[in-house]
Write an enzyme that holds these catalytic residues in place. Structure first.
Site, PDB file in Angstrom:
ATOM      1  N   LYS A 117       0.868  -1.180   0.000  1.00 51.31           N
ATOM      2  CA  LYS A 117       0.000   0.000   0.000  1.00 51.31           C
ATOM      3  C   LYS A 117       0.902   1.226   0.000  1.00 51.31           C
ATOM      4  CE  LYS A 117      -4.164   1.801   2.123  1.00 51.31           C
ATOM      5  NZ  LYS A 117      -3.792   3.180   2.303  1.00 51.31           N
ATOM      6  N   ASP A 119       2.083   4.905   0.073  1.00 53.85           N
ATOM      7  CA  ASP A 119       1.528   6.068   0.762  1.00 53.85           C
ATOM      8  C   ASP A 119       1.711   7.313  -0.104  1.00 53.85           C
ATOM      9  OD1 ASP A 119       0.296   7.413   2.724  1.00 53.85           O
ATOM     10  OD2 ASP A 119       1.946   7.389   4.153  1.00 53.85           O
ATOM     11  N   TYR A 231      -2.097   0.125 -10.166  1.00 52.90           N
ATOM     12  CA  TYR A 231      -2.599  -1.116  -9.569  1.00 52.90           C
ATOM     13  C   TYR A 231      -4.031  -1.474  -9.974  1.00 52.90           C
ATOM     14  CZ  TYR A 231      -3.961   2.641  -6.358  1.00 52.90           C
ATOM     15  OH  TYR A 231      -4.428   3.813  -5.827  1.00 52.90           O
ATOM     16  N   CYS A 415       4.471  35.089  29.208  1.00 55.82           N
ATOM     17  CA  CYS A 415       4.261  36.463  29.692  1.00 55.82           C
ATOM     18  C   CYS A 415       4.605  36.626  31.170  1.00 55.82           C
ATOM     19  CB  CYS A 415       2.825  36.898  29.419  1.00 55.82           C
ATOM     20  SG  CYS A 415       1.629  36.032  30.442  1.00 55.82           S
ATOM     21  N   CYS A 430      -2.457  29.874  32.221  1.00 55.90           N
ATOM     22  CA  CYS A 430      -1.908  31.217  32.414  1.00 55.90           C
ATOM     23  C   CYS A 430      -3.111  32.121  32.618  1.00 55.90           C
ATOM     24  CB  CYS A 430      -1.137  31.620  31.160  1.00 55.90           C
ATOM     25  SG  CYS A 430      -0.958  33.396  30.963  1.00 55.90           S
TER      26      CYS A 430
HETATM   27  S1  IVH Z   1      -6.587  -0.396  -4.582  1.00 58.29           S
HETATM   28  C1  IVH Z   1     -10.992  -0.238  -4.141  1.00 58.29           C
HETATM   29  N1  IVH Z   1      -4.012  -0.776  -4.345  1.00 58.29           N
HETATM   30  O1  IVH Z   1      -4.956   3.353  -0.787  1.00 58.29           O
HETATM   31  C2  IVH Z   1      -9.577  -0.296  -4.455  1.00 58.29           C
HETATM   32  N2  IVH Z   1      -4.949   1.203  -3.429  1.00 58.29           N
HETATM   33  O2  IVH Z   1      -7.853   3.471   0.833  1.00 58.29           O
HETATM   34  C3  IVH Z   1      -8.837   0.855  -3.915  1.00 58.29           C
HETATM   35  N3  IVH Z   1      -3.334   2.685  -2.373  1.00 58.29           N
HETATM   36  O3  IVH Z   1      -7.292   5.346  -2.456  1.00 58.29           O
HETATM   37  C4  IVH Z   1      -7.522   1.067  -4.427  1.00 58.29           C
HETATM   38  N4  IVH Z   1      -1.549   1.471  -2.768  1.00 58.29           N
HETATM   39  O4  IVH Z   1      -4.840   5.760  -2.885  1.00 58.29           O
HETATM   40  C5  IVH Z   1      -5.049   0.036  -4.074  1.00 58.29           C
HETATM   41  N5  IVH Z   1      -1.746  -1.215  -4.216  1.00 58.29           N
HETATM   42  C6  IVH Z   1      -2.771  -0.406  -3.962  1.00 58.29           C
HETATM   43  C7  IVH Z   1      -2.616   0.803  -3.282  1.00 58.29           C
HETATM   44  C8  IVH Z   1      -3.740   1.582  -3.028  1.00 58.29           C
HETATM   45  C9  IVH Z   1      -2.008   2.594  -2.241  1.00 58.29           C
HETATM   46  C10 IVH Z   1      -4.166   3.795  -1.839  1.00 58.29           C
HETATM   47  C11 IVH Z   1      -5.115   4.399  -2.838  1.00 58.29           C
HETATM   48  C12 IVH Z   1      -6.489   4.221  -2.272  1.00 58.29           C
HETATM   49  C13 IVH Z   1      -6.201   3.981  -0.829  1.00 58.29           C
HETATM   50  C14 IVH Z   1      -7.245   3.026  -0.268  1.00 58.29           C
END
Ligand code: IVH
Length: 672
Positions: A117, A119, A231, A415, A430
């Site tokens: 995931k 960021d 993705y 102060c 304060c």
């Molecule tokens: S899938 C319904 N895959 O995470 C599918 N999201 O809360 C949603 N994100 O808005 C997206 N890496 O911005 C997916 N490998 C990944 C991801 C990913 C980051 C973020 C994306 C999404 C949020 C999900």
């Protein structure tokens, strides 16, 4: 050698440059030197200059060459951009697996794809006939903003797709989604430069990415090294079968797909992946905050569908908050807008979860005593998501011998006034209402997003204006326009930013009464309480004249709030401030809603859940303006229940009682 006609050479150069871009930015395997590459680009630029009619939007020169600014037009997503529900433990992951299986025909096998995931900031890319036509932000999931010119500057985003001959799909109309992000090193470098230039630094790579992608000028975006991992693939014209295959297709047609994904046969394998990456996350050059787990079969995804704003077929496994050890150099006491002294730990700077941490909150003296935190201790700090870092514990084995228990300050550190500690409270205050820290804090609160929302009037500017005597209290904000000429002369401000600020100040006068009531900063009157008081009393005069009993008669409002309200209005200075704000034109009563039609006359509505096109307040006003009325609870006399996302128990009750349910769409039609 025969000279090629320009069109042929231009096409040839574009192909070559695209190929080298792909090798460099996607595969990270360049095969020519930068010099050779630059020569190709320069030749193309020259030929296009001589033959401007041959320039096409997908030419590699159009990535940065564009002098267009962005307009951020709204883009309605063909398929809503959902967000993921989060899980934080193995149990919750097993729970997810169970729910998936429950949602599918009995005994069906489920495979999952695990991905990192990233960021960053999500983006949707639309390609027609192989050419990038639109890039859009997620926005509220239904409608985003167009950021095509900015996204085009990202070299790992293909402007045109590769078409390997082995690929049997036609992919004439596709949508690709992914995450735009910045690597940690690049983020640090930009922040260092900004710090040197006295500019505001960004808290983490994600914030920097989000700020960059919304810049007006693509040329500035091009200077920031953004990257993308994609993705998601959707095709209008092709039948796709699994997510795993889709990731492969995305790579084949030229996208950057994060290589660390895995097809898992069961939830145990999924957990292995999650645990592995929780360990290894620090080795990556970019930030990840978890693992995304998706059902592999697209058919199964369709059967599972969505609940509210998240799919049932995917989930995010979030990593635990990251911890780091560092030395606590000093404990300082910060004075807030209500005079509260909050202890803050000044730390030896340490890099943690995407940013350098040099401060952590210590909440109050009881917390310090409970954890026995002392100056010069080595402490464990933790940061989860966007929260302010906190000190978790002390490493006692490293405590210096001469360490001293923290003492409460005896005077205000700003102060030098006396302090007091009310009975039954941990906080110390304060007592000087005119303490500069309190004055600045009150103005900051007044101008903040949830209050009067004056864009541009943040901490730094407020400090400057208070120090130079332009602001003595928040009511002076509305007199700033009389000092325009002086303000323009202040270094770093300039005409444009002063005028923008003055315009934002004027605009803030439209904020409704409850926001104003929240903004003036009565202790214990948060946004929710302010709304309740505004709805009940309808004007500031009625509230000023109300008795404590009357205030307490409102549901969920108790004696500490009513006492605080009375105390606030018994102070002559506060009444003077209010008079001044009234004169400036702020709203001190609720807007009467004008009834414009009797379309909904006699009809009663109950609202539940979140609507995507308007706030609940706006919906309520609309109903009233059309002659209807809005109730807070469902009964058999309710005519309609309008159901948004994540509806509450009112929805179940309405179904039970057989009340007509309106979706947001039905409702919009009804009030058209
Ligand atoms: S899938 C319904 N895959 O995470 C599918 N999201 O809360 C949603 N994100 O808005 C997206 N890496 O911005 C997916 N490998 C990944 C991801 C990913 C980051 C973020 C994306 C999404 C949020 C999900």
């Amino acid at each position: 050698m025969m000279k090629k006609n320009p069109q042929q050479r231009i096409e040839e150069l574009r192909k070559l440059i695209n190929e080298h871009d792909y090798r460099y930015y996607v595969l990270a395997e360049p095969i020519i030197s930068d010099y050779e590459y630059d020569q190709l680009v320069n030749e193309l630029i020259q030929l296009e200059k001589e033959n401007p009619h041959l320039i096409t939007p997908d030419s590699p020169t159009q990535r940065v060459g564009s002098d267009l600014t962005n307009v951020f037009n709204p883009v309605v997503h063909k398929i809503p951009m959902l967000s993921l529900s989060n899980t934080y433990s193995e149990e919750e992951m097993y729970e997810f697996d169970r729910r998936v299986k429950e949602g599918l025909p009995r005994g069906e096998k489920v495979e999952y794809v695990c991905e990192l995931k990233i960021d960053g900031v999500s983006v949707s890319l639309r390609y027609k006939n192989g050419i990038l036509v639109t890039a859009a932000t997620r926005g509220d999931g239904t409608t985003g903003e167009e950021i095509t010119n900015n996204v085009k500057t990202i070299r790992s985003v293909p402007l045109s797709l590769r078409k390997p001959s082995s690929l049997k799909l036609n992919l004439d109309d596709i949508e690709v989604r992914g995450e735009i992000y910045m690597e940690i090193e690049a983020f640090k470098k930009i922040n260092e430069e900004r710090e040197l230039n006295g500019e505001k630094t960004f808290a983490n790579p994600r914030n920097l990415t989000a700020g960059t992608i919304k810049l007006l000028e693509p040329q500035l975006v091009a200077k920031r090294p953004l990257k993308i991992f994609v993705y998601y693939l959707y095709s209008e014209t092709d039948e796709l079968s699994t997510h795993f295959e889709n990731l492969k297709i995305l790579s084949e047609i030229g996208f950057r797909v994060n290589p660390n994904y895995r097809l898992c046969k069961n939830i145990e394998e999924v957990m292995d992946f999650c645990n592995e990456w929780e360990e290894k996350r620090d080795k990556l050059p970019y930030e990840i905050d978890g693992v995304v787990v998706k059902v592999n079969s697209l058919k199964q995804q369709r059967i599972l569908g969505n609940i509210a704003k998240s799919p049932r077929w995917a989930v995010a496994y979030k990593f635990k908050a990251k911890q780091a050890k560092t030395r606590l150099k000093k404990i300082i006491w910060q004075v807030g807008r209500t005079g509260t002294l909050t202890p803050v730990a000044e730390l030896e700077p340490v890099f943690l979860a995407g940013s350098t941490i040099s401060r952590a909150t210590l909440h109050n003296i009881d917390e310090i005593r409970r954890k026995d935190i002392r100056e010069n201790d080595i402490v464990v700090i933790e940061k989860g998501g966007d929260v302010i870092p906190k000190v978790v514990e002390v490493d006692l084995s490293q405590r210096p011998k001469d360490s001293q228990v923290v003492k409460l300050p005896s005077k205000c550190p700003v102060c030098n006034s006396n302090l007091f500690r009310p009975e039954n409270e941990v906080a110390i205050y304060c007592e000087n209402n005119l303490c500069p820290a309190q004055v600045k804090g009150r103005i900051e609160h007044f101008a903040s997003r949830g209050a009067m929302d004056i864009t541009g009037l943040g901490e730094a500017l407020i400090n400057l204006f208070v120090d130079r005597g332009f602001l003595k209290d928040y009511s002076d904000i509305y007199q700033l326009k009389e000092h325009r000429e002086e303000l323009i002369k202040i270094e770093r401000l300039g005409e444009k930013s002063v005028d923008n600020l003055l315009a934002a100040i004027e605009k803030s006068k439209e904020k409704p009464f409850d926001r104003v009531l929240f903004a003036i900063g009565i202790r214990y009157v948060g946004a929710g309480v302010a709304k309740k008081l505004a709805d009940h009393f309808k004007s500031i005069d009625a509230l000023i004249n109300a008795s404590e009993e009357e205030i307490e008669s409102i549901h969920e409002i108790g004696p500490s709030i009513s006492k605080s309200v009375k105390r606030f209005f018994s102070d002559k200075n506060n009444l003077k401030l209010i008079e001044k704000l009234k004169k400036a034109g702020l709203k001190f009563k609720i807007d009467e809603i004008r009834i414009t039609s009797d379309k909904l006359k006699g009809k009663s509505f109950v609202l539940t859940g979140t609507l995507s096109s308007m706030s609940r307040e706006e919906a309520k006003e609309k109903i009233i303006s059309l002659g209807g009325h809005v109730l807070s609870a469902v009964s058999k006399n309710t005519d309609y229940v309008v159901v948004g996302d994540n509806p509450g128990s009112k929805f179940d009750k309405a179904k039970k009682l057989g009340i007509t349910i309106l979706t947001e769409e039905d409702f919009l039609k009804m009030i058209e």
